[in-house]
Write an enzyme that holds these catalytic residues in place. Structure first.
Site, PDB file in Angstrom:
ATOM      1  N   GLU A   1       6.919 -29.387  20.798  1.00  0.00           N
ATOM      2  CA  GLU A   1       6.791 -29.017  22.208  1.00  0.00           C
ATOM      3  C   GLU A   1       5.517 -29.564  22.837  1.00  0.00           C
ATOM      4  O   GLU A   1       4.890 -28.909  23.661  1.00  0.00           O
ATOM      5  CB  GLU A   1       6.895 -27.498  22.391  1.00  0.00           C
ATOM      6  CG  GLU A   1       8.269 -26.950  22.053  1.00  0.00           C
ATOM      7  CD  GLU A   1       8.518 -25.548  22.594  1.00  0.00           C
ATOM      8  OE1 GLU A   1       7.715 -25.071  23.424  1.00  0.00           O
ATOM      9  OE2 GLU A   1       9.523 -24.938  22.191  1.00  0.00           O
TER      10      GLU A   1
ATOM     11  N   HIS B   1       3.848 -19.067  18.840  1.00  0.00           N
ATOM     12  CA  HIS B   1       4.268 -19.230  17.451  1.00  0.00           C
ATOM     13  C   HIS B   1       3.067 -19.098  16.530  1.00  0.00           C
ATOM     14  O   HIS B   1       1.939 -19.445  16.904  1.00  0.00           O
ATOM     15  CB  HIS B   1       4.897 -20.614  17.211  1.00  0.00           C
ATOM     16  CG  HIS B   1       6.278 -20.770  17.748  1.00  0.00           C
ATOM     17  ND1 HIS B   1       7.378 -21.003  16.947  1.00  0.00           N
ATOM     18  CD2 HIS B   1       6.759 -20.732  19.014  1.00  0.00           C
ATOM     19  CE1 HIS B   1       8.462 -21.111  17.701  1.00  0.00           C
ATOM     20  NE2 HIS B   1       8.103 -20.953  18.965  1.00  0.00           N
TER      21      HIS B   1
END
Length: 709
Positions: free
Chosen positions: A413, A693
């Site tokens: 990402e 995350h």
């Protein structure tokens, strides 16, 4: 294969691309800011609720109409730039390879940086891999994950990763009968407050010998703190001895040794002061200390080992290994800034730790990461295959920092172009080789759907990258189809054998489909991942341009990335039984639907990212070590048995969260008699507040079955 160092094959096309982007960028930036002003993070909402008349709320009211007017004014230029930019994507390269030489001060600490040409050691080597989803979307899109300020986060992510990876590797081996925590202990607290028991281990460390200068003599009394009076020390009543149980015979003079001190004391640590001295007291038997290398309290003729021993209360041993200098064997391990001479020994006294802490203090780390360079991993010393939990055969922990001497890093990402450039500038200060801006734009290479975003993949390496290849998944759906998610394959050279064969490794970075319920899409992508990987290895097995070249020796084959499915969720049963888990090993997995007890979820609950309890790497680490804390801040698989917690969130009663970030590796079959074993696995909290995350890391040991001559 040729590594692409620029996005286009010619300078003219690069110029046209830059021109088109200059026309598009104002409209893109205004649209991003306009949408961002409409989507507030939980932190911004909290600040507005505390002060409704704050400058932040006033700024939004003023800036929103301004952004809208400027957006409309820039639309004609953006349309012209888009018409010029879109056709150029047909000739664009799928990635950009960049190499940066190390800093001047690093170059002085070792020879050239040709790490791949170093000779392969017969007994093998170990390599450290890391993976992280950093959510560097355009700011307006990142806010839907409760994250803001993408450009600042990109720079900070790079800083924290390189600070964690470039620090000296410090391990504390503790022999303690108590059960407390398995967390990493603060290096700062060790240096300033002394040693204390912080971990429980299943077995004792192996005895070590202090020869050839491997250890420093103890210069302070282990009973009372430095600066205290020696007259009240319970063991300052021994006689001079050549074999002191505290320091070696060659370390220091007897006058400074607490056991060799001739003063007597009325108090004994083994019995109260009201009791008389006993003939069987090991401390009062001063004559027994002569010629003995044993502890005066833990001697076999006295009492068994105790955690209250006045000589060594916690049996702490500290191992410090700085990043290795670039020698002929391991030129890739460059010493980090601030390495001192005390770090070259395997053990260090509290005094040397304090010197190191003072020498490296203040290295430009953000306020919520001040301990990232001064923390110590709590590990037990390996003895055979015995480890903390059953027969895992490797260490595992929840760490507040990335592993020292990190060799390879895979990020997902990294979508925003400007954020990618900022991130690469930071990573290049530690990783010489980087593959960035991976993926396709427009219509080429990914079926017929237009791609507004690239794949978001980034690979950083300390070893030379020989070949690279990218493939785009053709079956993306819904919003995932707007990004060219796929797989990045890289071949790196980690050494050269005695027969002049290249020793290489294969690394695969990927990010699978994210939409829930699309299990069949992810399984198709896993099939393609294996198929493309096999083709890439076949195509690159022999050095190009050499007719009689020997085939490369493969040291490892590793897959890293965000798979977007959990091994314990009932909704992900199809992915859990995929063939990829028969070809590659998952260190955290017992089988389909079952993880090892210590395995941890990696997907954080975005609603709690700015809570004070998880605002720093250290605080998030503590929360993750607690079962109730994990239930509070991790995303869990859907469950029928849910109850509201104190903050009103729905949480399941059992489990360790959704683990969607993976590191897989092949154990055997790469070379005859070669084998890959995992040494360490870490769940990392160093990016607390910067992403939704947890990061993961693994250290793999490659053994060749040979003995070093």
């Amino acid at each position: 294969m040729v590594l692409h160092t620029s996005p286009y094959p010619s300078a003219f096309l690069s110029f046209l691309s830059s021109l088109s982007w200059a026309l598009v960028f104002p409209c893109y930036w205004m649209l991003d800011r306009l949408l961002a002003s409409c989507v507030a993070t939980s932190l911004e909402k909290r600040r507005r609720s505390q002060d409704p008349c704050s400058f932040l709320a006033l700024g939004v009211l003023i800036s929103t109409p301004l952004y809208l007017v400027l957006l409309l004014a820039s639309l004609p230029f953006a349309l012209l730039g888009f018409l010029l930019w879109a056709p150029l994507q047909a000739s664009r390269h799928p990635y950009i390879y960049s190499y940066r030489k190390p800093d001047a001060h690093r170059a002085e600490q070792g020879p050239s940086t040709t790490t791949g040409s170093s000779e392969w050691r017969p007994q093998g080597r170990s390599f450290c891999f890391g993976s992280a989803n950093v959510c560097l979307l355009p700011d307006s899109l990142a806010r839907f994950n409760n994250l803001a300020d993408t450009q600042r986060r990109a720079r900070e992510v790079g800083k924290r990763i390189r600070n964690g990876a470039s620090r000296p590797q410090i391990k504390i081996y503790i022999d303690s009968p108590t059960n407390t925590s398995i967390s990493a202990a603060s290096f700062c607290s060790l240096a300033t407050q002394g040693f204390r028991r912080t971990s429980s281990l299943d077995h004792r460390p192996e005895p070590t010998t202090g020869s050839d200068g491997d250890s420093e003599p103890v210069s302070e009394c282990p009973v009372h703190p430095s600066g205290g009076s020696s007259s009240d020390c319970p063991i300052h009543n021994g006689q001079n001895s050549s074999d002191c149980p505290i320091h070696s015979s060659s370390g220091g003079t007897n006058s400074v040794c607490p056991v060799h001190n001739s003063q007597n004391t009325a108090e004994c640590p083994l019995h109260s002061s009201l009791e008389e001295s006993s003939s069987d007291c090991p401390v009062h038997q001063s004559g027994d200390l002569q010629g003995s290398g044993e502890c005066p309290v833990h001697s076999t003729t006295a009492v068994p080992s105790s955690d209250d021993c006045p000589v060594h209360p916690s049996s702490v041993q500290i191992s410090i290994t700085s990043p290795e200098p670039e020698t002929a064997e391991t030129r890739n391990h460059r010493p980090s800034e601030g390495d001192t001479g005390s770090l070259h020994s395997r053990t260090a006294s509290r005094e040397s730790l304090t010197r190191f802490h003072g020498a490296t203090d203040g290295g430009g780390i953000s306020s919520n990461n001040t301990l990232s360079q001064h923390r110590a991993s709590v590990f037990k010393r390996p003895t055979g295959r015995k480890r903390r939990h059953g027969d895992d055969g490797f260490d595992h922990e929840i760490s507040a920092f990335f592993p020292a001497n990190l060799d390879f890093l895979c990020l997902q990402e990294v979508f925003d172009r400007r954020a990618s450039e900022r991130l690469c500038r930071q990573l290049h200060r530690y990783f010489p080789y980087v593959l960035s801006d991976v993926g396709r734009y427009g219509w080429k290479g990914c079926c017929s759907r237009f791609k507004f975003l690239n794949s978001g993949l980034l690979l950083a390496s300390r070893y030379p990258i020989l070949d690279a290849h990218y493939e785009c998944y053709p079956n993306g759906r819904a919003e995932d189809a707007l990004a060219s998610k796929g797989a990045l394959y890289a071949k790196v050279q980690v050494g050269t054998s005695h027969q002049e064969q290249r020793v290489v490794g294969y690394i695969t970075c990927t990010h699978l489909h994210a939409i829930e319920g699309d299990a069949s899409v992810r399984c198709e992508q896993l099939d393609l991942l294996l198929e493309w990987g096999a083709e890439f290895r076949r195509a690159t097995s022999v050095p190009t341009g050499e007719e009689k070249a020997l085939e490369d020796q493969v040291a490892f084959d590793v897959i890293l990335g965000d798979f977007n499915f959990d091994n314990c969720s009932s909704e992900d049963k199809l992915e859990q039984q995929h063939a990829i888990f028969t070809q590659y090993r998952d260190p955290c997995r017992l089988g389909p639907g079952e993880d090892k007890p210590w395995a941890l979820g990696t997907y954080l609950d975005t609603s709690g990212l700015y809570d004070e309890e998880v605002s720093s790497p250290e605080s998030l680490q503590k929360v993750m070590e607690n079962e109730e804390g994990r239930k509070e801040y991790l995303v869990f698989p859907a469950s029928k048995n849910q109850c509201p917690n104190q903050k009103g969130r729905k949480i399941p009663l059992k489990g360790n969260g959704r683990r969607i970030d993976y590191i897989l590796y092949k154990e055997e079959g790469l070379q005859p008699d070669w084998k890959v074993d995992i040494e360490e696995f870490s769940f990392i909290t160093q990016l607390a507040g910067l992403t939704d995350h947890l990061s993961v890391a693994a250290r793999l040991a490659v053994s060749t079955g040979e003995e070093e001559s």
